[in-house]
Design an enzyme around this catalytic site. Structure first.
Site, PDB file in Angstrom:
ATOM      1  CD  GLU A 293      -2.597  -1.342   2.583  1.00 27.18           C
ATOM      2  OE1 GLU A 293      -2.181  -0.675   3.549  1.00 27.18           O
ATOM      3  OE2 GLU A 293      -3.539  -2.148   2.665  1.00 27.18           O
ATOM      4  N   PRO A 294       1.649   1.489  -1.043  1.00 21.01           N
ATOM      5  CG  PRO A 294       2.620   1.557  -3.170  1.00 21.01           C
ATOM      6  CD  PRO A 294       1.818   0.672  -2.258  1.00 21.01           C
ATOM      7  N   GLY A 295       2.002   5.058  -0.759  1.00 21.12           N
ATOM      8  CA  GLY A 295       1.307   6.322  -0.988  1.00 21.12           C
ATOM      9  C   GLY A 295       2.310   7.409  -1.289  1.00 21.12           C
ATOM     10  NE  ARG A 332       5.081  15.425   5.218  1.00 18.64           N
ATOM     11  CZ  ARG A 332       6.383  15.619   5.277  1.00 18.64           C
ATOM     12  NH1 ARG A 332       6.938  16.694   4.734  1.00 18.64           N
ATOM     13  NH2 ARG A 332       7.168  14.744   5.888  1.00 18.64           N
ATOM     14  CE1 TYR A 336       2.833  14.040  11.447  1.00 15.89           C
ATOM     15  CE2 TYR A 336       3.080  14.701   9.157  1.00 15.89           C
ATOM     16  CZ  TYR A 336       2.355  14.077  10.157  1.00 15.89           C
ATOM     17  OH  TYR A 336       1.149  13.509   9.852  1.00 15.89           O
ATOM     18  CB  CYS A 362      -3.124  34.362  13.270  1.00 13.95           C
ATOM     19  SG  CYS A 362      -2.825  35.498  14.622  1.00 13.95           S
ATOM     20  CD  GLU A 363      -2.317  29.032  15.832  1.00 10.18           C
ATOM     21  OE1 GLU A 363      -1.459  28.872  16.719  1.00 10.18           O
ATOM     22  OE2 GLU A 363      -3.544  29.057  16.043  1.00 10.18           O
ATOM     23  CE1 TYR A 391      -0.623  10.796   4.261  1.00  9.61           C
ATOM     24  CE2 TYR A 391       1.585  10.537   3.370  1.00  9.61           C
ATOM     25  CZ  TYR A 391       0.400   9.985   3.823  1.00  9.61           C
ATOM     26  OH  TYR A 391       0.243   8.625   3.833  1.00  9.61           O
TER      27      TYR A 391
END
Length: 454
Positions: A293-295, A332, A336, A362-363, A391
């Site tokens: 199941e590669p993505g 991402r 992460y 605003c973060e 992603y």
């Protein structure tokens, strides 16, 4: 450059390397395949995702080439990139789909993927989603718990069908990847403990509503060390022997996905040939149907995110650069700490100037990374964030009421906008005034405070 209608996408000419497949520099500017990104930005604006169909085709075929005559089913992990045109392209190559929600099932079916080529993974399947999948006659459910197994059995009886189930094993193997994308360790929410698998499998075999077809495993994502696969698949092999010794039928193994790609720096993508060798040595001689199941490995390096510099604040040691792509467009880095390689769309000679690149959200977490290999950036410069095909768009949100960026698919010198830029009107149409404010005679703010005070 031609605007194309990608109703049917032929397999483009195969290229040799990821850079050739995806992004090339010609005459001092960047282009995807034969499409000039400068022209594309003028037509679709920024931020925007741009994908190379050639790179996707070539990445998919690299899995086929790695396994050669050792036949294996490839089910693309839809969560990596769920755009319908990309799913349709992969379907045309023979790919099945690995889904984790009813929405992804609807996307796969809409892309023309037949139910018998769809695997339903995921730890939180609802009754409605299971019914939807049973009606679609999917290939199998990868079951995560005893409770889920019982629910599927009950719903299969309701539908008067026999549900194909595979038990997802938690092999207690550390994938040596980021903690937030590790899924095969004891204590992770995913999968069934090794010691419980044989008992649950026997229960499924004794239940006329279920068709136990095999075992599944998936230990994480962005895996760059192959030894965890060796450990996980070896443990899976031991379970197959245990089930067979108990006289239980088994005909399939789903080996999951997670193979990583290079995001620059010191990280390199693992060899597909070496991965295929591990599969063949650990489970290849068991006489079972094998699925992977590669993505990310199929779409990650096929996509870029193009963005524009809004402002630059000059600092003593490094500049603070604000771009028009934010954490809502590419989550991402905030999730992460991922750092995507960045280059100028149009090259500029001169000394390098360290900078820190932020988005407009605003973060403080809306931070893309520190870069030392770019020239001094200026307002209006366009940048390309590499390896953004996985992603990126699929995890995007409307935080700060920011419209979703468009997605563009390129083939040769043609392109198609395969998801238009969302408008603010598109977002607001889903919402409705509660209705009691005008009827109350109060001002809207007073009405809300009145409700709260009660």
């Amino acid at each position: 450059m031609t605007i194309a209608n990608f109703d049917g996408i032929d397999a483009p000419k195969r290229l040799q390397t990821p850079e050739e497949k995806n992004l090339a520099e010609k005459g001092g500017f960047l282009q995807v395949e034969d499409v000039d990104l400068r022209e594309l930005c003028e037509l679709v604006g920024t931020p925007a995702y741009v994908y190379s169909s050639t790179a996707i085709v070539d990445a998919y075929r690299s899995f086929e080439d790695a396994f050669g005559r050792n036949r294996i089913a490839i089910c693309f992990a839809v969560k990596a990139n769920s755009n319908l045109s990309i799913l349709s392209l992969l379907r045309s190559l023979g790919s099945g789909m690995d889904i984790v929600s009813g929405g992804e099932l609807a996307r796969a079916l809409s892309a023309g993927v037949p139910g018998e080529r769809i695997v339903f993974s995921g730890v939180g399947k609802t009754a409605a989603e299971i019914r939807q999948a049973l009606d679609a006659r999917i290939h199998q459910f990868n079951v995560e718990s005893a409770a889920e197994l019982q629910l599927i059995a009950a719903l299969a009886a309701e539908r008067k069908v026999r549900a194909p189930v595979s038990l997802r094993v938690n092999p207690d193997v550390d994938a040596l990847t980021h903690a937030k994308i590790s899924t095969g360790r004891k204590g992770d929410k995913f999968g069934i403990a090794m010691e419980d698998v044989a008992r649950l499998y026997a229960d499924a075999a004794a239940d006329a509503r279920l068709d136990p077809v095999g075992l599944a495993v998936h230990i994480g994502s962005q895996i760059t060390e192959l030894s965890p696969y060796q450990s996980a698949y070896s443990r899976l092999r031991g379970l197959v022997g245990e089930l067979r010794a108990a006289g239980l039928p088994i005909r399939r193994l789903d080996l999951g996905g997670g193979l990583g790609i290079s995001y620059g720096g010191n990280t390199s993508a693992p060899s597909l040939a070496a991965y295929a060798d591990i599969v063949c040595r650990t489970v290849g001689d068991l006489g079972l149907e094998l699925t992977i199941e590669p993505g990310r490995r199929i779409v990650g390096e096929a996509g870029v995110l193009v963005t524009e510099v809004l402002t630059v604040k000059h600092g003593e040691d490094a500049d603070i650069v604000i771009i028009d792509a934010g954490m809502n467009d590419l989550a991402r880095p905030a999730l992460y700490g991922a750092v995507h390689p960045v280059s100028l769309l149009v090259g500029r000679p001169g000394l390098k100037r360290p900078c820190r690149i932020f988005g407009p959200v605003c973060e403080s977490a809306d931070f893309f990374g520190c870069y030392a290999d770019l020239p001094p950036l200026m307002q209006g410069d366009r940048l390309v964030l590499h390896a953004a095909g996985a992603y990126g768009a699929s995890m995007a949100s409307n935080y700060n009421t920011r419209p979703l960026a468009p997605e563009v698919l390129v083939k040769g010198d043609s392109y198609a906008v395969v998801r238009r830029r969302q408008s603010i009107a598109d977002m607001l149409v889903l919402e409705k005034d509660a209705g009691w404010f005008a009827a109350s005679g109060r001002r809207k703010g007073d009405a809300l405070s009145g409700i709260v005070s009660r």
